[in-house]
Motif scaffolding. Structure first.
Motif, PDB file in Angstrom:
ATOM      1  N   SER A 163       0.984  -1.087   0.166  1.00  0.00           N
ATOM      2  CA  SER A 163      -0.135   0.055   0.080  1.00  0.00           C
ATOM      3  C   SER A 163       1.021   1.090  -0.050  1.00  0.00           C
ATOM      4  O   SER A 163       0.447   2.338   0.107  1.00  0.00           O
ATOM      5  CB  SER A 163      -0.779   0.100   1.365  1.00  0.00           C
ATOM      6  OG  SER A 163      -0.337   0.104   2.270  1.00  0.00           O
ATOM      7  N   ALA A 189      -3.134  -3.588  -7.216  1.00  0.00           N
ATOM      8  CA  ALA A 189      -4.046  -2.399  -6.983  1.00  0.00           C
ATOM      9  C   ALA A 189      -5.060  -2.303  -6.375  1.00  0.00           C
ATOM     10  O   ALA A 189      -5.352  -1.295  -5.639  1.00  0.00           O
ATOM     11  CB  ALA A 189      -4.197  -1.853  -8.380  1.00  0.00           C
ATOM     12  N   GLN A 190      -5.863  -3.423  -6.334  1.00  0.00           N
ATOM     13  CA  GLN A 190      -6.996  -3.720  -5.495  1.00  0.00           C
ATOM     14  C   GLN A 190      -6.719  -3.697  -4.041  1.00  0.00           C
ATOM     15  O   GLN A 190      -7.380  -3.225  -2.976  1.00  0.00           O
ATOM     16  CB  GLN A 190      -7.863  -4.789  -5.794  1.00  0.00           C
ATOM     17  CG  GLN A 190      -8.600  -4.835  -7.040  1.00  0.00           C
ATOM     18  CD  GLN A 190      -9.358  -5.979  -7.374  1.00  0.00           C
ATOM     19  OE1 GLN A 190      -9.441  -6.992  -6.750  1.00  0.00           O
ATOM     20  NE2 GLN A 190     -10.344  -5.693  -8.421  1.00  0.00           N
ATOM     21  N   VAL A 205      -4.354  -1.969  -2.670  1.00  0.00           N
ATOM     22  CA  VAL A 205      -3.908  -0.861  -2.226  1.00  0.00           C
ATOM     23  C   VAL A 205      -5.258  -0.078  -1.912  1.00  0.00           C
ATOM     24  O   VAL A 205      -5.565   0.479  -0.881  1.00  0.00           O
ATOM     25  CB  VAL A 205      -3.277   0.182  -3.360  1.00  0.00           C
ATOM     26  CG1 VAL A 205      -3.340   1.525  -2.858  1.00  0.00           C
ATOM     27  CG2 VAL A 205      -1.845  -0.163  -3.495  1.00  0.00           C
ATOM     28  N   VAL A 206      -6.302  -0.192  -2.648  1.00  0.00           N
ATOM     29  CA  VAL A 206      -7.761   0.243  -2.208  1.00  0.00           C
ATOM     30  C   VAL A 206      -8.268  -0.233  -1.035  1.00  0.00           C
ATOM     31  O   VAL A 206      -8.534   0.319   0.017  1.00  0.00           O
ATOM     32  CB  VAL A 206      -8.625  -0.145  -3.599  1.00  0.00           C
ATOM     33  CG1 VAL A 206     -10.140   0.335  -3.006  1.00  0.00           C
ATOM     34  CG2 VAL A 206      -8.289   0.526  -4.815  1.00  0.00           C
ATOM     35  N   PHE A 207      -7.989  -1.779  -1.009  1.00  0.00           N
ATOM     36  CA  PHE A 207      -8.271  -2.279   0.313  1.00  0.00           C
ATOM     37  C   PHE A 207      -7.738  -1.727   1.475  1.00  0.00           C
ATOM     38  O   PHE A 207      -8.295  -1.506   2.489  1.00  0.00           O
ATOM     39  CB  PHE A 207      -8.113  -3.793   0.276  1.00  0.00           C
ATOM     40  CG  PHE A 207      -8.371  -4.620   1.370  1.00  0.00           C
ATOM     41  CD1 PHE A 207      -9.755  -5.149   1.549  1.00  0.00           C
ATOM     42  CD2 PHE A 207      -7.679  -4.695   2.316  1.00  0.00           C
ATOM     43  CE1 PHE A 207     -10.053  -5.704   2.667  1.00  0.00           C
ATOM     44  CE2 PHE A 207      -8.029  -5.340   3.546  1.00  0.00           C
ATOM     45  CZ  PHE A 207      -9.359  -5.918   3.810  1.00  0.00           C
ATOM     46  N   TYR A 252      -6.414   1.040   1.969  1.00  0.00           N
ATOM     47  CA  TYR A 252      -6.872   2.587   2.255  1.00  0.00           C
ATOM     48  C   TYR A 252      -8.206   2.590   2.963  1.00  0.00           C
ATOM     49  O   TYR A 252      -8.631   3.392   3.934  1.00  0.00           O
ATOM     50  CB  TYR A 252      -6.942   3.548   1.062  1.00  0.00           C
ATOM     51  CG  TYR A 252      -5.773   4.165   0.875  1.00  0.00           C
ATOM     52  CD1 TYR A 252      -5.429   5.395   1.388  1.00  0.00           C
ATOM     53  CD2 TYR A 252      -4.730   3.681  -0.030  1.00  0.00           C
ATOM     54  CE1 TYR A 252      -4.144   6.151   1.275  1.00  0.00           C
ATOM     55  CE2 TYR A 252      -3.556   4.409  -0.180  1.00  0.00           C
ATOM     56  CZ  TYR A 252      -3.111   5.567   0.496  1.00  0.00           C
ATOM     57  OH  TYR A 252      -2.040   6.035   0.258  1.00  0.00           O
ATOM     58  N   GLU A 253      -8.982   1.493   2.390  1.00  0.00           N
ATOM     59  CA  GLU A 253     -10.456   1.593   2.852  1.00  0.00           C
ATOM     60  C   GLU A 253     -10.672   1.061   4.124  1.00  0.00           C
ATOM     61  O   GLU A 253     -11.537   1.469   4.851  1.00  0.00           O
ATOM     62  CB  GLU A 253     -11.662   0.599   1.891  1.00  0.00           C
ATOM     63  CG  GLU A 253     -11.572   1.151   0.629  1.00  0.00           C
ATOM     64  CD  GLU A 253     -12.395   2.646   0.410  1.00  0.00           C
ATOM     65  OE1 GLU A 253     -13.243   2.825   1.366  1.00  0.00           O
ATOM     66  OE2 GLU A 253     -11.960   3.549  -0.273  1.00  0.00           O
TER      67      GLU A 253
END
Lengths: 224, 224
Positions: free
Chosen positions: A167, A203-204, A206-208, A210-211
């Motif tokens: 991340s 990439a997902q 990283v999204v995870f 942050y979320e």
DNA sequence: GATCGCCTCCACCTTTTGGGGGAGACCAGA
DNA sequence: TCTGGTCTCCCCCAAAAGGTGGAGGCGATC
């Protein structure tokens, strides 16, 4: 002695606040201003500790003036925004401009005095309704993670560490270097954590991150 | 009449707060508790409007108890955390648990009474130092984007759109589908935006999107 | 002592990604 | 008109990523 400046385009309102404050033994109103421009000039000359600032004013509004006064920086003063309404945008802009307080004009005189002392003392003072909104926004931003954080618990320690570095935007090779392991091992961990979290690629991931709050905006010095 | 419950493991402290509050004509202390467990049970039975909750207690700490009481939900009460110290983690957990207030025990009696009324009235009340920290964190979170957002402006409209979809964790093929263009075109845009932003891969692009505010935690329904 | 989970690595393979060109269409402005 | 920027797409290619299966070591637990 606290040196206070009162900024409001309505002379009557201004005098009212000034009188209330001047009545306190430890507070002295050293300046008044009726426009943002005047406020900037007066702040420079009189160097008040605290500025009570109205928002709606001719020539330059209070938020703009606040930003400029605080940007100047030679002044070490703190600003309390004093307004009739409390629309969200104003609060947001005010805090961003650097205001230390945001209170409504219907505040009881004693509370205003207390707000001045509190802010002078290094604290911040918001109208209760605004504090409430600020909290709820804060919790919302960091609170999404509940169900997601549970998924996080299914990972092993090492996998969480790898996810944390992912991340950051690091490649497998960089992760290997950062964690002192081989890149083959990193690949194993990455595959494993993606599978456990039900994600497809980094990439997902990283999204995870942050979320769920593992990563947070505003912590990274992005040169990347 | 405001029905208040006081929770603190030290009976003397508890009685002190209770006496101060009971002295007010519009406030009635309807329960006291010395542990988190007791607090949960008492809250269920007596249905207070406001709970003053200490953090450090035997059996179950105040934050855990707060979370459980508010989760139960049949109670419509509001909780004010009352503690001696204000370490960040406590504040964070407290707000997350749903507390409407967080004040230090050295608060003047009148201010405590005011806090109770404020919170009963739907507002929130934090110690000034905490309000200050909350504001600075808030501003930091939403303020990072300035220099980064400038980099964003170097992108074309289409590239920003692609970046937005990338920050959803989508693959090139999915982006193509989402934007009704060919995947070859997507690749062109991706390459271009990575180059313009000085990023290496889409994972870094996701980080960038979050850091500059293009993407924000708490907006995505992550099934991913 | 055996089992299980975790961490560490390896090899092999397919898919995706990202870079480097190039090209046609369109539009706005010089 | 011509130029420049943007959007669209193409090809080729190398690198990275991700999946699968296997293996050894190590500590905890049964």
């Amino acid at each position: 002695m606290l040196r206070v400046m009162v900024v409001d385009d309505q002379a009557l309102v201004r005098r009212g606040f000034a009188l209330v404050l001047d009545n306190e033994p430890d507070i002295e109103v050293v300046a008044e201003a009726g426009t943002g421009i005047e406020a900037i000039e007066a702040a420079r000359q009189r160097q008040p500790d605290i500025i009570l600032m109205d928002i709606r004013m001719p020539e330059m509004d209070g938020l703009e003036a606040t930003a400029r006064i605080l940007e100047a920086g030679d002044a070490t003063c703190r600003v309390i925004i004093l307004t009739t309404f409390d629309p969200d945008e104003y609060v947001f802009r005010a805090l961003r401009a650097g205001a230390s307080g945001f209170v409504l004009k219907d505040i009881p005189p004693e509370a205003l005095v207390e707000a001045v002392r509190t802010v002078a003392d290094g604290g911040a003072m918001l109208a209760p309704a605004i504090t409430k909104r600020l909290i709820s926004q804060f919790v919302q931003k960091l609170g999404t993670g509940r169900n997601l954080a549970e998924r996080l618990e299914r990972l092993t320690t090492r996998e969480r560490e790898v996810l944390a570095v992912i991340s950051d935007g690091k490649s497998n090779a960089e992760i290997a270097e950062a964690l002192f392991i081989g890149s083959a091992t990193v690949k194993t961990h990455v595959s494993s954590l993606l599978s456990k979290l039900g994600l497809r690629d980094r990439a997902q991931a990283v999204v995870f991150a942050y979320e769920c709050g593992l990563a947070t905006a505003g912590e990274r010095d992005i040169g990347l």
